[in-house]
Scaffold this motif. Structure first.
Motif, PDB file in Angstrom:
ATOM      1  N   PRO A  41     -30.397  49.620  27.252  1.00 41.91           N
ATOM      2  CA  PRO A  41     -31.569  49.323  28.098  1.00 41.91           C
ATOM      3  C   PRO A  41     -32.128  50.550  28.811  1.00 41.91           C
ATOM      4  N   GLU A  42     -31.276  51.541  29.097  1.00 35.23           N
ATOM      5  CA  GLU A  42     -31.733  52.726  29.827  1.00 35.23           C
ATOM      6  C   GLU A  42     -32.380  53.774  28.923  1.00 35.23           C
ATOM      7  N   SER A  43     -32.406  53.548  27.608  1.00 31.63           N
ATOM      8  CA  SER A  43     -32.959  54.548  26.686  1.00 31.63           C
ATOM      9  C   SER A  43     -34.432  54.807  26.999  1.00 31.63           C
ATOM     10  N   CYS A  44     -34.807  56.077  27.044  1.00 31.64           N
ATOM     11  CA  CYS A  44     -36.189  56.433  27.347  1.00 31.64           C
ATOM     12  C   CYS A  44     -37.081  56.210  26.119  1.00 31.64           C
ATOM     13  N   LYS A  45     -38.387  56.331  26.302  1.00 34.69           N
ATOM     14  CA  LYS A  45     -39.324  56.095  25.208  1.00 34.69           C
ATOM     15  C   LYS A  45     -39.122  57.083  24.061  1.00 34.69           C
ATOM     16  N   ALA A  46     -38.822  58.347  24.401  1.00 30.06           N
ATOM     17  CA  ALA A  46     -38.628  59.366  23.365  1.00 30.06           C
ATOM     18  C   ALA A  46     -37.395  59.042  22.517  1.00 30.06           C
ATOM     19  N   GLU A  47     -36.340  58.552  23.153  1.00 32.49           N
ATOM     20  CA  GLU A  47     -35.135  58.190  22.399  1.00 32.49           C
ATOM     21  C   GLU A  47     -35.408  56.982  21.499  1.00 32.49           C
ATOM     22  N   LYS A  48     -36.124  56.000  22.031  1.00 28.28           N
ATOM     23  CA  LYS A  48     -36.458  54.823  21.227  1.00 28.28           C
ATOM     24  C   LYS A  48     -37.302  55.221  20.014  1.00 28.28           C
ATOM     25  N   ARG A  49     -38.243  56.128  20.253  1.00 26.13           N
ATOM     26  CA  ARG A  49     -39.110  56.576  19.161  1.00 26.13           C
ATOM     27  C   ARG A  49     -38.297  57.346  18.102  1.00 26.13           C
ATOM     28  N   LEU A  50     -37.400  58.215  18.552  1.00 22.10           N
ATOM     29  CA  LEU A  50     -36.568  58.987  17.629  1.00 22.10           C
ATOM     30  C   LEU A  50     -35.647  58.072  16.834  1.00 22.10           C
ATOM     31  N   HIS A  51     -35.063  57.117  17.508  1.00 20.88           N
ATOM     32  CA  HIS A  51     -34.150  56.177  16.853  1.00 20.88           C
ATOM     33  C   HIS A  51     -34.864  55.394  15.762  1.00 20.88           C
ATOM     34  N   GLN A  52     -36.049  54.874  16.070  1.00 22.67           N
ATOM     35  CA  GLN A  52     -36.807  54.097  15.093  1.00 22.67           C
ATOM     36  C   GLN A  52     -37.267  54.976  13.931  1.00 22.67           C
ATOM     37  N   THR A  53     -37.654  56.207  14.239  1.00 25.18           N
ATOM     38  CA  THR A  53     -38.086  57.134  13.193  1.00 25.18           C
ATOM     39  C   THR A  53     -36.957  57.390  12.203  1.00 25.18           C
ATOM     40  N   LEU A  54     -35.731  57.576  12.713  1.00 27.41           N
ATOM     41  CA  LEU A  54     -34.584  57.830  11.841  1.00 27.41           C
ATOM     42  C   LEU A  54     -34.160  56.573  11.080  1.00 27.41           C
ATOM     43  N   LEU A  55     -34.318  55.413  11.681  1.00 21.46           N
ATOM     44  CA  LEU A  55     -34.047  54.179  10.939  1.00 21.46           C
ATOM     45  C   LEU A  55     -35.008  54.028   9.767  1.00 21.46           C
ATOM     46  N   ASP A  56     -36.262  54.387   9.988  1.00 22.42           N
ATOM     47  CA  ASP A  56     -37.262  54.294   8.924  1.00 22.42           C
ATOM     48  C   ASP A  56     -37.035  55.347   7.846  1.00 22.42           C
ATOM     49  N   PRO A  58     -33.959  57.946   7.331  1.00 21.21           N
ATOM     50  CA  PRO A  58     -32.695  58.529   7.821  1.00 21.21           C
ATOM     51  C   PRO A  58     -32.493  60.000   7.475  1.00 21.21           C
ATOM     52  N   LEU A  59     -33.195  60.504   6.455  1.00 21.23           N
ATOM     53  CA  LEU A  59     -33.000  61.895   6.058  1.00 21.23           C
ATOM     54  C   LEU A  59     -34.077  62.825   6.625  1.00 21.23           C
ATOM     55  N   LEU A  60     -34.922  62.293   7.485  1.00 20.60           N
ATOM     56  CA  LEU A  60     -35.996  63.092   8.058  1.00 20.60           C
ATOM     57  C   LEU A  60     -35.443  64.241   8.900  1.00 20.60           C
ATOM     58  N   GLN A  61     -36.019  65.427   8.760  1.00 22.37           N
ATOM     59  CA  GLN A  61     -35.632  66.567   9.583  1.00 22.37           C
ATOM     60  C   GLN A  61     -36.265  66.427  10.970  1.00 22.37           C
ATOM     61  N   VAL A  62     -35.454  66.527  11.979  1.00 23.14           N
ATOM     62  CA  VAL A  62     -35.898  66.341  13.364  1.00 23.14           C
ATOM     63  C   VAL A  62     -36.072  67.704  14.020  1.00 23.14           C
ATOM     64  N   GLY A  63     -37.207  67.928  14.601  1.00 20.00           N
ATOM     65  CA  GLY A  63     -37.487  69.202  15.245  1.00 20.00           C
ATOM     66  C   GLY A  63     -36.864  69.300  16.628  1.00 20.00           C
ATOM     67  N   PRO A  64     -36.673  70.525  17.124  1.00 18.29           N
ATOM     68  CA  PRO A  64     -36.078  70.715  18.462  1.00 18.29           C
ATOM     69  C   PRO A  64     -36.858  70.016  19.561  1.00 18.29           C
ATOM     70  N   GLY A  65     -38.179  69.948  19.409  1.00 16.93           N
ATOM     71  CA  GLY A  65     -38.987  69.302  20.437  1.00 16.93           C
ATOM     72  C   GLY A  65     -38.701  67.824  20.557  1.00 16.93           C
ATOM     73  N   ASP A  66     -38.465  67.162  19.413  1.00 17.66           N
ATOM     74  CA  ASP A  66     -38.165  65.724  19.440  1.00 17.66           C
ATOM     75  C   ASP A  66     -36.833  65.458  20.134  1.00 17.66           C
ATOM     76  N   LEU A  67     -35.876  66.339  19.924  1.00 22.59           N
ATOM     77  CA  LEU A  67     -34.583  66.178  20.596  1.00 22.59           C
ATOM     78  C   LEU A  67     -34.702  66.476  22.091  1.00 22.59           C
ATOM     79  N   LYS A  68     -35.433  67.523  22.411  1.00 19.66           N
ATOM     80  CA  LYS A  68     -35.564  67.922  23.799  1.00 19.66           C
ATOM     81  C   LYS A  68     -36.264  66.854  24.633  1.00 19.66           C
ATOM     82  N   ALA A  69     -37.104  66.032  23.978  1.00 21.58           N
ATOM     83  CA  ALA A  69     -37.850  64.998  24.699  1.00 21.58           C
ATOM     84  C   ALA A  69     -36.948  63.861  25.173  1.00 21.58           C
TER      85      ALA A  69
END
Length: 356
Positions: A41-56, A58-69
């Motif tokens: 429940p405490e997950s921020c919007k950026a984490e929710k967005r990253l999680h859903q992106t990887l579910l869609d 899973p092999l997508l390369q994630v940039g440093p900015g997405d992690l830092k958010a």
């Protein structure tokens, strides 16, 4: 056995030409559902967005900015670790290639949980046609720490984390923990030894503590007292050590492509003892001392659970200087009664004629 131990994701792996296991996108989706990465429940919007992106994807390369958010530092660290692990396995091409690479490098950057899940998935593949519950229960030793107890001359192996949790909760989960903390007496949890009468129930366990709540009888010999003071020694037909021997032999065959026979033995009485492998840290030290002729005190002797004799079916698979000689294996618990088997020792330390 396709529906057994599904939490490790073996059902989402495919075999390559070598018979080793390559991950599919669904394998990585399962990792994203683990508690370390699942949304809270405490997950921020950026984490929710990253999680859903990887579910869609899973092999997508994630940039440093997405992690830092991602606001939560622990969540950021967990995602970074997962992504590095995913990329390492994908680059290796299979779980086996990645695993043996980590072990041979002498530098394993991953948490023990990651390695244990990889080993569990590989073991599922190695035992895919096995129907014997004792063999499957013995296989747990390759990726689950065990607590060893000796009762009435029997050596029993139980899953350490499961036993600790049952003791802390009385088998009632968080409610049991609260009751115990409040001083309420709870009935002792009865953990069953794996037996022909409950073998089917062992396979029926799917989730929760029940998956690892069966004790394995590791006793190799059983003593029966007969009239007139006679004692009859009999080999335990359902010894967990025999089942473990089956697992270890298949483990070697799968990784190294050589056939070996492994059997438990009570002692090493071999003046031509040339090679040994400890299956855990404690056993390695014990075997080294025995090989060098050092006497073991009583306490250290009691830590030794069993010895094994390994023979190569084809002596040509061995190094020329030890060809035809047996390899002795050791299994031992530490001073606290805990056993953490290191299956990589069999892959790194056998006297092979050629590097695999």
């Amino acid at each position: 056995m396709h529906n057994f131990w599904t939490a490790c994701g073996h059902q989402h792996l495919t075999c390559n030409e070598r018979g080793w296991l390559s991950p599919t996108p669904d394998y990585w989706r399962l990792w994203l559902q683990r508690p370390e990465l699942a949304l809270v429940p405490e997950s921020c919007k950026a984490e929710k967005r990253l999680h859903q992106t990887l579910l869609d994807a899973p092999l997508l390369q994630v940039g440093p900015g997405d992690l830092k958010a991602v606001k939560d530092a622990d969540a950021r660290a967990n995602y970074a670790l997962f992504l590095s692990f995913r990329d390492d396995v994908q680059t290796a091409g299979s779980l086996e290639s990645a695993y043996i690479g980590w072990m041979r490098s002498g530098h394993n950057p991953w948490p023990p949980l990651f390695i244990d899940l990889v080993v569990q998935a590989i073991v599922c593949h190695v035992l895919r046609d096995e129907q014997d519950a004792w063999v499957w229960r013995a296989a747990e030793l390759l990726f689950r720490r065990q607590r060893i107890t000796v009762e009435g001359g029997r050596v029993l192996s139980g899953d350490s984390d499961t036993l600790d949790s049952l003791q802390a909760t009385g088998g009632l989960g968080e409610m049991g923990r609260l009751l115990i903390e409040g001083g309420a007496p709870l009935k002792a949890v009865d953990v069953k030894v794996l037996h022909k009468d409950n073998a089917e129930r062992y396979f029926a366990q799917r989730e929760g503590l029940g998956r690892f709540a069966f004790l394995l009888d590791m006793t190799h010999e059983i003593q029966n007292e007969l009239p007139h003071g006679l004692i009859l020694n009999m080999v335990n037909a359902r010894s967990g050590l025999k089942a473990l021997s089956v697992v270890l032999a298949r483990w070697v065959q799968h990784f190294l492509g050589v056939s070996v026979q492994i059997e438990p033995v009570q002692k090493v009485d071999d003046p031509a003892w040339r090679w040994h492998v400890g299956l855990d840290v404690t056993a390695t030290a014990l075997l080294n001392d025995l090989y060098q002729g050092h006497e073991l005190d009583t306490q250290r002797q009691q830590q030794l659970i069993s010895l094994f004799k390994l023979r190569f079916e084809n002596p040509q698979d061995m190094r020329a200087d030890v060809q035809g000689k047996p390899v002795y294996l050791g299994l031992a618990m530490n001073a606290q009664g805990l056993l953490k088997l290191k299956p990589q020792n069999l892959l790194l330390n056998l006297p092979l004629a050629r590097e695999v």
